[in-house]
Scaffold this motif. Structure first.
Motif, PDB file in Angstrom:
ATOM      1  N   LEU A  45       0.825  -1.196   0.000  1.00  0.00           N
ATOM      2  CA  LEU A  45       0.000   0.000   0.000  1.00  0.00           C
ATOM      3  C   LEU A  45       0.866   1.255   0.000  1.00  0.00           C
ATOM      4  CD1 LEU A  45      -2.907   1.132   0.169  1.00  0.00           C
ATOM      5  CD2 LEU A  45      -2.666   1.035   2.662  1.00  0.00           C
ATOM      6  N   ILE A  46       0.606   2.147  -0.959  1.00  0.00           N
ATOM      7  CA  ILE A  46       1.383   3.380  -1.066  1.00  0.00           C
ATOM      8  C   ILE A  46       0.659   4.515  -0.320  1.00  0.00           C
ATOM      9  CG2 ILE A  46       2.447   5.044  -2.630  1.00  0.00           C
ATOM     10  CD1 ILE A  46       2.254   2.894  -4.830  1.00  0.00           C
ATOM     11  N   TYR A  47      -0.574   4.776  -0.707  1.00  0.00           N
ATOM     12  CA  TYR A  47      -1.406   5.807  -0.099  1.00  0.00           C
ATOM     13  C   TYR A  47      -2.856   5.362  -0.168  1.00  0.00           C
ATOM     14  CZ  TYR A  47       1.603   9.941   0.619  1.00  0.00           C
ATOM     15  OH  TYR A  47       2.539  10.839   1.085  1.00  0.00           O
ATOM     16  N   PHE A  48      -3.671   5.908   0.729  1.00  0.00           N
ATOM     17  CA  PHE A  48      -5.105   5.712   0.616  1.00  0.00           C
ATOM     18  C   PHE A  48      -5.835   6.991   1.002  1.00  0.00           C
ATOM     19  CE2 PHE A  48      -6.050   5.052   5.143  1.00  0.00           C
ATOM     20  CZ  PHE A  48      -4.816   4.676   5.651  1.00  0.00           C
ATOM     21  N   PRO A  61       5.197   5.101   1.307  1.00  0.00           N
ATOM     22  CA  PRO A  61       4.838   6.360   0.657  1.00  0.00           C
ATOM     23  C   PRO A  61       6.009   7.172   0.106  1.00  0.00           C
ATOM     24  CG  PRO A  61       4.904   6.644   3.025  1.00  0.00           C
ATOM     25  CD  PRO A  61       5.198   5.180   2.765  1.00  0.00           C
ATOM     26  N   GLU A  62       7.230   6.790   0.437  1.00  0.00           N
ATOM     27  CA  GLU A  62       8.383   7.615   0.073  1.00  0.00           C
ATOM     28  C   GLU A  62       8.512   7.716  -1.445  1.00  0.00           C
ATOM     29  OE1 GLU A  62       8.587   5.971   3.977  1.00  0.00           O
ATOM     30  OE2 GLU A  62       8.595   4.910   2.055  1.00  0.00           O
ATOM     31  N   GLY A  63       8.644   8.940  -1.929  1.00  0.00           N
ATOM     32  CA  GLY A  63       8.798   9.190  -3.352  1.00  0.00           C
ATOM     33  C   GLY A  63       7.488   9.376  -4.091  1.00  0.00           C
ATOM     34  N   TYR A  64       6.373   9.300  -3.334  1.00  0.00           N
ATOM     35  CA  TYR A  64       5.044   9.422  -3.943  1.00  0.00           C
ATOM     36  C   TYR A  64       4.226  10.493  -3.221  1.00  0.00           C
ATOM     37  CZ  TYR A  64       6.155   4.674  -5.589  1.00  0.00           C
ATOM     38  OH  TYR A  64       6.761   3.571  -6.149  1.00  0.00           O
ATOM     39  N   SER A  65       3.259  11.038  -3.927  1.00  0.00           N
ATOM     40  CA  SER A  65       2.232  11.857  -3.312  1.00  0.00           C
ATOM     41  C   SER A  65       0.921  11.545  -4.022  1.00  0.00           C
ATOM     42  CB  SER A  65       2.559  13.352  -3.388  1.00  0.00           C
ATOM     43  OG  SER A  65       2.634  13.768  -4.740  1.00  0.00           O
ATOM     44  N   LEU A  76      -2.063   9.397  -8.388  1.00  0.00           N
ATOM     45  CA  LEU A  76      -0.773   9.090  -7.765  1.00  0.00           C
ATOM     46  C   LEU A  76       0.295   9.869  -8.519  1.00  0.00           C
ATOM     47  CD1 LEU A  76       0.798   7.275  -5.705  1.00  0.00           C
ATOM     48  CD2 LEU A  76       1.120   5.672  -7.598  1.00  0.00           C
ATOM     49  N   ILE A  77       1.160  10.553  -7.774  1.00  0.00           N
ATOM     50  CA  ILE A  77       2.182  11.407  -8.375  1.00  0.00           C
ATOM     51  C   ILE A  77       3.562  10.944  -7.936  1.00  0.00           C
ATOM     52  CG2 ILE A  77       3.002  13.785  -8.616  1.00  0.00           C
ATOM     53  CD1 ILE A  77       0.021  14.461  -7.499  1.00  0.00           C
ATOM     54  N   LEU A  78       4.409  10.727  -8.927  1.00  0.00           N
ATOM     55  CA  LEU A  78       5.819  10.455  -8.663  1.00  0.00           C
ATOM     56  C   LEU A  78       6.551  11.762  -8.935  1.00  0.00           C
ATOM     57  CD1 LEU A  78       4.427   7.694  -9.493  1.00  0.00           C
ATOM     58  CD2 LEU A  78       6.732   6.932 -10.103  1.00  0.00           C
ATOM     59  N   GLU A  79       7.019  12.413  -7.886  1.00  0.00           N
ATOM     60  CA  GLU A  79       7.577  13.760  -8.018  1.00  0.00           C
ATOM     61  C   GLU A  79       8.812  13.777  -8.915  1.00  0.00           C
ATOM     62  OE1 GLU A  79       6.199  16.463  -6.976  1.00  0.00           O
ATOM     63  OE2 GLU A  79       4.610  15.628  -5.715  1.00  0.00           O
ATOM     64  N   SER A  80       9.668  12.786  -8.786  1.00  0.00           N
ATOM     65  CA  SER A  80      10.876  12.670  -9.595  1.00  0.00           C
ATOM     66  C   SER A  80      11.148  11.175  -9.772  1.00  0.00           C
ATOM     67  CB  SER A  80      12.044  13.370  -8.912  1.00  0.00           C
ATOM     68  OG  SER A  80      13.226  13.207  -9.658  1.00  0.00           O
ATOM     69  N   SER A  82      12.219   7.465 -10.367  1.00  0.00           N
ATOM     70  CA  SER A  82      13.498   6.763 -10.288  1.00  0.00           C
ATOM     71  C   SER A  82      13.308   5.332 -10.766  1.00  0.00           C
ATOM     72  CB  SER A  82      14.031   6.766  -8.858  1.00  0.00           C
ATOM     73  OG  SER A  82      13.149   6.069  -8.012  1.00  0.00           O
ATOM     74  N   THR A  83      14.407   4.686 -11.135  1.00  0.00           N
ATOM     75  CA  THR A  83      14.315   3.340 -11.708  1.00  0.00           C
ATOM     76  C   THR A  83      13.699   2.342 -10.732  1.00  0.00           C
ATOM     77  OG1 THR A  83      16.609   2.934 -11.069  1.00  0.00           O
ATOM     78  CG2 THR A  83      16.226   3.674 -13.330  1.00  0.00           C
ATOM     79  N   ASN A  84      13.867   2.558  -9.426  1.00  0.00           N
ATOM     80  CA  ASN A  84      13.284   1.613  -8.464  1.00  0.00           C
ATOM     81  C   ASN A  84      11.778   1.801  -8.296  1.00  0.00           C
ATOM     82  OD1 ASN A  84      13.082   3.861  -6.848  1.00  0.00           O
ATOM     83  ND2 ASN A  84      14.658   3.244  -5.395  1.00  0.00           N
ATOM     84  N   GLN A  85      11.204   2.722  -9.047  1.00  0.00           N
ATOM     85  CA  GLN A  85       9.755   2.870  -9.071  1.00  0.00           C
ATOM     86  C   GLN A  85       9.130   2.180 -10.280  1.00  0.00           C
ATOM     87  OE1 GLN A  85       9.759   7.241  -8.541  1.00  0.00           O
ATOM     88  NE2 GLN A  85       8.677   6.889  -6.599  1.00  0.00           N
TER      89      GLN A  85
END
Lengths: 115, 114
Positions: A45-48, A61-65, A76-80, A82-85
């Motif tokens: 789970l990333i966000y709810f 949640p790190e790296g997401y908003s 879902l927003i990936l601010e910057s 990265s390959t691990n996303q």
């Protein structure tokens, strides 16, 4: 028939790009969720969101908003990026008016590749 | 806190054979337990759900699961596998009071051979 629609089935982005994943449900559900699915790790789970304009962090949640300005849409927003996303992203919604912890309805997923 | 453990990332059966997918849970409160299935290129859909009404739960497509508190298990079974059962299966757990997140296991891919 109930429907959770994710805007893209496949997405390819470059490292550092800002990425938007959109999810729309047509069931008037209060609760919406974003998961990522990786082989051997299952769904995490990333966000709810309980309801419009409300959001809570999930387990990773790190790296997401996220953004929920309207009841039917959860972004879902990936601010910057990265390959691990690089992953499969699944959106889900749930009706909390009948009973607590009703079943989730899932979209068919967005496979994101970050190069 | 809740968690689930699915034993075996892959299970192979022949068409017509018994299907058994294992799930053990850990929960500090009485749990709700779920099995979801994911067919290729699709999202997950609910197979069945345990909510304390009955320990043996019947779901769609001939699947059923039995809640065993003493063994903290919720294994999924089907008497006779069909080719169309080939998919990935996820066990999940949540608490029963208040707003609850659903915690998923790592999944078991079921392979069915003719």
């Amino acid at each position: 028939d109930v429907k959770v629609t994710q805007s893209s089935r496949y997405l390819v982005k470059r490292t550092g790009e800002k990425v938007f994943l959109e999810c729309v449900q047509d069931m008037d559900h209060e609760n919406m969720f974003w998961y990522r699915q990786d082989p051997g790790l299952g769904l995490r789970l990333i966000y709810f969101s309980y309801d419009v304009k409300m959001k809570e962090k999930g387990d990773i949640p790190e790296g997401y908003s996220v953004s929920r300005e309207k009841k039917e849409r959860f972004s879902l927003i990936l601010e910057s990026a990265s390959t691990n996303q690089t992953s499969m992203y699944l959106c889900a919604s749930r009706d909390s008016r009948l009973t607590l912890n009703e079943k989730l309805f899932f979209g068919s997923g967005t496979q994101l590749s970050v190069l | 806190a809740q968690s689930v453990t699915q034993l075996g990332s892959h299970v192979s059966v022949s068409e017509g054979a018994l299907v058994l997918l294992r799930c053990n849970y850990s929960s500090s409160v009485p749990p709700y337990l779920f099995w979801y299935v994911q067919y290729p290129n699709q999202g997950l859909q609910l197979l069945l759900k345990y909510t304390s009404a009955a320990t043996l739960v019947k779901g769609i497509n001939g699947f059923e699961a039995e809640f065993k508190k003493s063994e903290t298990s919720f294994h999924l079974t089907k008497p006779s596998a069909h080719m169309s059962d080939a998919a990935e299966y996820f066990c999940a757990v949540s608490g029963i009071t208040g707003f609850q997140k659903l915690v998923f296991g790592t999944g078991t891919r079921l392979l069915v051979s003719p």
